[in-house]
Design a protein around this motif. Sequence first.
Motif, mmCIF file in Angstrom:
data_model
loop_
_atom_site.group_PDB
_atom_site.id
_atom_site.type_symbol
_atom_site.label_atom_id
_atom_site.label_comp_id
_atom_site.label_asym_id
_atom_site.label_seq_id
_atom_site.Cartn_x
_atom_site.Cartn_y
_atom_site.Cartn_z
ATOM 1 N N MET A 92 -69.082 19.461 -66.110
ATOM 2 C CA MET A 92 -69.872 18.696 -67.081
ATOM 3 C C MET A 92 -69.065 17.502 -67.585
ATOM 4 S SD MET A 92 -72.788 18.618 -68.465
ATOM 5 C CE MET A 92 -73.625 20.194 -68.643
ATOM 6 N N HIS B 117 -72.715 23.740 -89.189
ATOM 7 C CA HIS B 117 -72.016 22.726 -89.957
ATOM 8 C C HIS B 117 -72.912 21.520 -90.185
ATOM 9 C CE1 HIS B 117 -68.831 19.902 -91.154
ATOM 10 N NE2 HIS B 117 -68.180 20.980 -91.522
ATOM 11 N N ASN C 277 -64.426 30.663 -76.958
ATOM 12 C CA ASN C 277 -64.297 29.287 -77.427
ATOM 13 C C ASN C 277 -65.645 28.551 -77.436
ATOM 14 O OD1 ASN C 277 -62.426 27.207 -78.289
ATOM 15 N ND2 ASN C 277 -63.061 26.171 -76.411
ATOM 16 N N ASP C 278 -66.450 28.772 -76.397
ATOM 17 C CA ASP C 278 -67.780 28.152 -76.355
ATOM 18 C C ASP C 278 -68.655 28.685 -77.480
ATOM 19 O OD1 ASP C 278 -66.545 28.100 -73.704
ATOM 20 O OD2 ASP C 278 -68.358 27.023 -73.128
ATOM 21 N N ARG D 203 -54.576 25.789 -78.146
ATOM 22 C CA ARG D 203 -55.257 26.365 -76.992
ATOM 23 C C ARG D 203 -55.333 25.362 -75.847
ATOM 24 N NH1 ARG D 203 -60.080 25.304 -75.566
ATOM 25 N NH2 ARG D 203 -61.080 26.512 -73.932
ATOM 26 N N VAL D 204 -55.682 24.106 -76.186
ATOM 27 C CA VAL D 204 -55.821 23.085 -75.147
ATOM 28 C C VAL D 204 -54.496 22.871 -74.428
ATOM 29 C CG1 VAL D 204 -56.178 20.627 -74.776
ATOM 30 C CG2 VAL D 204 -57.767 21.901 -76.207
ATOM 31 N N ILE E 118 -77.963 16.237 -78.038
ATOM 32 C CA ILE E 118 -76.626 15.842 -78.513
ATOM 33 C C ILE E 118 -76.140 14.601 -77.785
ATOM 34 C CG2 ILE E 118 -74.187 16.528 -78.561
ATOM 35 C CD1 ILE E 118 -75.004 19.267 -79.373
ATOM 36 N N GLU F 100 -70.021 12.076 -83.670
ATOM 37 C CA GLU F 100 -69.413 11.976 -82.345
ATOM 38 C C GLU F 100 -69.845 10.735 -81.579
ATOM 39 O OE1 GLU F 100 -69.239 16.699 -81.311
ATOM 40 O OE2 GLU F 100 -70.501 15.368 -80.152
ATOM 41 N N LYS G 214 -65.337 21.677 -89.840
ATOM 42 C CA LYS G 214 -65.862 22.069 -88.534
ATOM 43 C C LYS G 214 -64.689 22.416 -87.618
ATOM 44 C CE LYS G 214 -69.024 20.511 -84.972
ATOM 45 N NZ LYS G 214 -69.614 19.348 -84.342
ATOM 46 N N ILE H 210 -61.714 18.463 -71.914
ATOM 47 C CA ILE H 210 -60.401 18.881 -72.395
ATOM 48 C C ILE H 210 -60.494 20.148 -73.244
ATOM 49 C CG2 ILE H 210 -58.324 18.157 -73.613
ATOM 50 C CD1 ILE H 210 -58.809 16.363 -71.294
ATOM 51 N N GLU H 211 -61.409 20.145 -74.226
ATOM 52 C CA GLU H 211 -61.445 21.282 -75.128
ATOM 53 C C GLU H 211 -62.128 22.491 -74.501
ATOM 54 O OE1 GLU H 211 -62.887 21.146 -79.382
ATOM 55 O OE2 GLU H 211 -61.318 19.631 -79.408
ATOM 56 N N LEU H 212 -63.266 22.255 -73.854
ATOM 57 C CA LEU H 212 -63.975 23.380 -73.229
ATOM 58 C C LEU H 212 -63.482 23.628 -71.809
ATOM 59 C CD1 LEU H 212 -67.580 22.625 -74.470
ATOM 60 C CD2 LEU H 212 -66.197 24.578 -75.071
ATOM 61 N N LEU H 213 -62.660 22.743 -71.292
ATOM 62 C CA LEU H 213 -62.134 22.850 -69.923
ATOM 63 C C LEU H 213 -63.272 22.967 -68.923
ATOM 64 C CD1 LEU H 213 -59.354 25.390 -70.852
ATOM 65 C CD2 LEU H 213 -59.059 22.955 -70.520
ATOM 66 N N TYR I 72 -64.627 14.062 -73.962
ATOM 67 C CA TYR I 72 -63.336 14.706 -74.226
ATOM 68 C C TYR I 72 -63.539 16.190 -74.469
ATOM 69 C CZ TYR I 72 -59.713 16.528 -77.317
ATOM 70 O OH TYR I 72 -58.758 17.322 -77.907
ATOM 71 N N ARG I 73 -64.534 16.522 -75.298
ATOM 72 C CA ARG I 73 -64.696 17.928 -75.644
ATOM 73 C C ARG I 73 -65.084 18.780 -74.447
ATOM 74 N NH1 ARG I 73 -67.507 18.459 -80.523
ATOM 75 N NH2 ARG I 73 -69.304 18.869 -79.238
ATOM 76 N N GLN I 74 -65.972 18.223 -73.603
ATOM 77 C CA GLN I 74 -66.373 19.017 -72.442
ATOM 78 C C GLN I 74 -65.201 19.234 -71.504
ATOM 79 O OE1 GLN I 74 -69.410 20.384 -72.469
ATOM 80 N NE2 GLN I 74 -69.639 19.280 -74.384
ATOM 81 N N LEU J 156 -75.245 20.830 -74.269
ATOM 82 C CA LEU J 156 -73.888 20.364 -74.533
ATOM 83 C C LEU J 156 -73.489 20.790 -75.933
ATOM 84 C CD1 LEU J 156 -74.283 16.727 -73.236
ATOM 85 C CD2 LEU J 156 -73.072 18.570 -72.102
ATOM 86 N N VAL J 157 -72.204 20.951 -76.120
ATOM 87 C CA VAL J 157 -71.755 21.270 -77.470
ATOM 88 C C VAL J 157 -70.557 20.387 -77.794
ATOM 89 C CG1 VAL J 157 -70.223 23.109 -76.702
ATOM 90 C CG2 VAL J 157 -71.091 23.138 -79.019
ATOM 91 N N ARG K 238 -63.096 14.458 -86.467
ATOM 92 C CA ARG K 238 -63.182 15.411 -85.370
ATOM 93 C C ARG K 238 -64.641 15.631 -84.942
ATOM 94 N NH1 ARG K 238 -58.613 18.883 -84.392
ATOM 95 N NH2 ARG K 238 -57.076 17.290 -84.061
ATOM 96 N N GLY K 239 -65.452 14.618 -85.130
ATOM 97 C CA GLY K 239 -66.849 14.711 -84.702
ATOM 98 C C GLY K 239 -67.743 15.470 -85.658
ATOM 99 N N ALA K 240 -67.210 15.871 -86.837
ATOM 100 C CA ALA K 240 -68.039 16.603 -87.795
ATOM 101 C C ALA K 240 -69.137 15.696 -88.347
ATOM 102 C CB ALA K 240 -67.167 17.143 -88.918
ATOM 103 N N ARG L 62 -53.920 23.927 -70.487
ATOM 104 C CA ARG L 62 -53.650 22.903 -69.468
ATOM 105 C C ARG L 62 -52.349 23.191 -68.741
ATOM 106 N NH1 ARG L 62 -54.503 17.229 -72.105
ATOM 107 N NH2 ARG L 62 -54.640 16.516 -69.973
ATOM 108 N N LEU M 64 -70.175 13.578 -67.394
ATOM 109 C CA LEU M 64 -70.239 12.689 -68.561
ATOM 110 C C LEU M 64 -69.362 11.455 -68.360
ATOM 111 C CD1 LEU M 64 -70.289 15.201 -71.514
ATOM 112 C CD2 LEU M 64 -71.829 13.275 -71.268
ATOM 113 N N PHE N 252 -61.732 10.949 -83.672
ATOM 114 C CA PHE N 252 -60.926 12.154 -83.471
ATOM 115 C C PHE N 252 -60.051 12.430 -84.693
ATOM 116 C CE2 PHE N 252 -57.218 14.476 -81.878
ATOM 117 C CZ PHE N 252 -57.827 15.513 -81.201
ATOM 118 N N LEU O 214 -67.524 27.157 -80.767
ATOM 119 C CA LEU O 214 -67.937 25.750 -80.930
ATOM 120 C C LEU O 214 -69.435 25.651 -81.193
ATOM 121 C CD1 LEU O 214 -65.902 23.748 -78.300
ATOM 122 C CD2 LEU O 214 -66.005 23.354 -80.752
#
Lengths: 311, 431
Positions: free
Chosen positions: A277, B404, B393-394, B82-83, A82, A259, B197, A270-273, A266-268, B430-431, A253-255, B87, A281, A249, B397
Amino acid sequence: MSTSTVKSGDSPEKQRESDKSRAENRLGQKLVLPAVILMLLVTAWPMIQALWLSLFQYRLTSPDDREMVGLNNYVTIFTDPIFWRDTGNTVMIMVVTVSIEFVIGMAFALIMHRVIFARGLIRTSILIPYGVITVVSAFAWQFAFSANNGFVNYWLPFVEDNFDWFGSYGSSMVAIMISEIWKTTPFMSLLLLAGLAQVSEDTLEAAKVDGATWWQRLYKVILPNMRSAIMVAVLFRALDAYRIFDNIFVMTRGANNTESVSFLTYRQSIELLNLGMGSALSVVLFLSVLLIAALLVKVFRVDLAQARGER
Amino acid sequence: MIRSVRRFAGAPAARRCAAAVLAAGVALTTLTACGSDSGAQTLTWYVNPDGEATNRATAERCSTDGYDIDVQLLPTDASQQRVQAARRLAAEDTGIDLISLDVVFVPEFANAGFLAEIPPEYTEQATGPDVVGGIADTVQWNDKVYAIPQWANTQIMWYSKSLADAAGLDMSEPVTWDQIIDAAADNGGTVGVQGKKYEGYAALINALVMGAGGEIATNLEAGVDADITIDSEAGDAAAAVLEKLSNSPAGQPDLPNSNEGTVLPYLMDGGGFMMNWTFVYKGAGYTEEQLKDLGWAMYPATVAGEQARPPVGGIDIGVNAASDDLDAALAAAACITDEQSQIDLAANDGLMPAKSSLYESPELTDAYPADLLALFRESLEQGGARPVSAVYNDMSLAIQTSWHPPSSVSSSTPSSSKQFIEDVLGGEALV
């Protein structure tokens, strides 16, 4: 404009000049020192923090499981398909958009430079897209390309009315890049316009008298004389394009694998917290940007001091 | 002020200092302005946009002499909610006391210690026998209660009666995905699902897998070491449905980007079927005429003979563990999830109660046809919850990434997605 070719065995006069310039340099360094210290305080701390965090497996939502993993995050990144796919996307977006922007931006710059009537109006209208916030322009283009309520499908003769631009990789990338090009070409043309102003009219006149065609004047006189301005324009835009985020974004949204590296970062984080990682990156992204800057400076063989007109 | 700054002109350091003092002054004024002027303490409740007006009225009703409840709006998108919540809560932001949480995020937040435990006096309201279906499970983590359900959500199948009649489908009996895809394709209609997605797509995949008798993952308490069981016959059946839909004329042209909103017009323009949440009856904006052709039925079965397991969701109210006044915040949470609040949300916004007995309240029986109310409750009871995991969440995703776009789904997707989910949870991909 060629680099100075002063050989060793300089005359005493030259020697004095370099003494003087050394003293000036020292004064300059002293003058910028406070700013450098301030910048280090503001920027170095987060950078060191990111470097340190990148050595951990650390999630904000499971703080107790924080674990030092050394360079493992980097190993994961560099062996991950990825990451390489996203790097490929990013490089492609950078190369394609910057090339197209350069061509269109150059044309706009020539128009803005030569225009005689309604100069302010024409210059302003060319610059408008750059005044639009990227997120807003991304939404505007997303609506334009939308299969449900967009107008692009109705305007293009060879496209079905219900064609979904964001349904597949290729068409999504086209939409993203068009939005990016529309938004930032004015910036490119602004920098190139500044370069055009450096080209001496006398040289152009002389070339014209010697019978040079318009193309010959462009290739042999204008472009070579603008080299440093072109480098600055391409460098700024390339670095910006490499960090592309907003358009992707908002639009996909990276679909469909659209990406970029910034989006992955950002995803690692912010989204996955996933702070470990995410930091790794960010470090990789930072190093890539440095590498691109170094490469471009080398390719254009421009002395930055010379570009500022110091020598 | 301006004059005093101008006097410093020519002395940059002093000017900078003055500017900083000015900025600090502005910040101080703003901070003071944040405080409540009535003397009562302010509790801040972050709500998601569904039923915002009703929630604002509830906040007013639940404000007491001791505290005012102030409502702040979260983003529309569930992952963005959620984000933002994570935070703020991770930073122990005391500017947030109550928060509306999508049911799938409660375990993760509870596990991270973000949420205050619900004391015994309110646990009956959160997990008592009257709480419908699997909703009570969504507020529990490690045998403790961390939130109180406010409303419950489930997907049913909405369809155009004319098309179902034309296709000769008996909608009073359970139907399968195969049947409705064929019926729509043969009669020029479409089948609307959430194929973008995002979390909605993960909910669809979970429903398809559970509808075939399987589960995406088991042994969920193990967190990242959970057993991923999507590579099964049930996973294959789920993949077959998506493969069939995306290759059929019944698939909508924007299938890879469809969400709850984009599927609404297709149902009335071309006819067909639509999987969507309970809000459709009240909030889809259909005309009276269109509503006459609107039918509803239980979510389709993945496999003939197996019971469908429709997606369930909803909103739980959690309390920030770092809140300045936990007692007040907990009392407020109990009030904004009480029966009145649940009835108001259902009657005004189509967001259904989390308590089973409320489906018989006069406000609801007046607002909804009896068979639709019964269907909502049945669908909630029968529904299949998404994995209750601290790392959901992981998982979600990873599923979204490996499944998708829907057109890429094939018989090999379940096995490749199992490997991918495991790698992601193990920190190896990574995802």
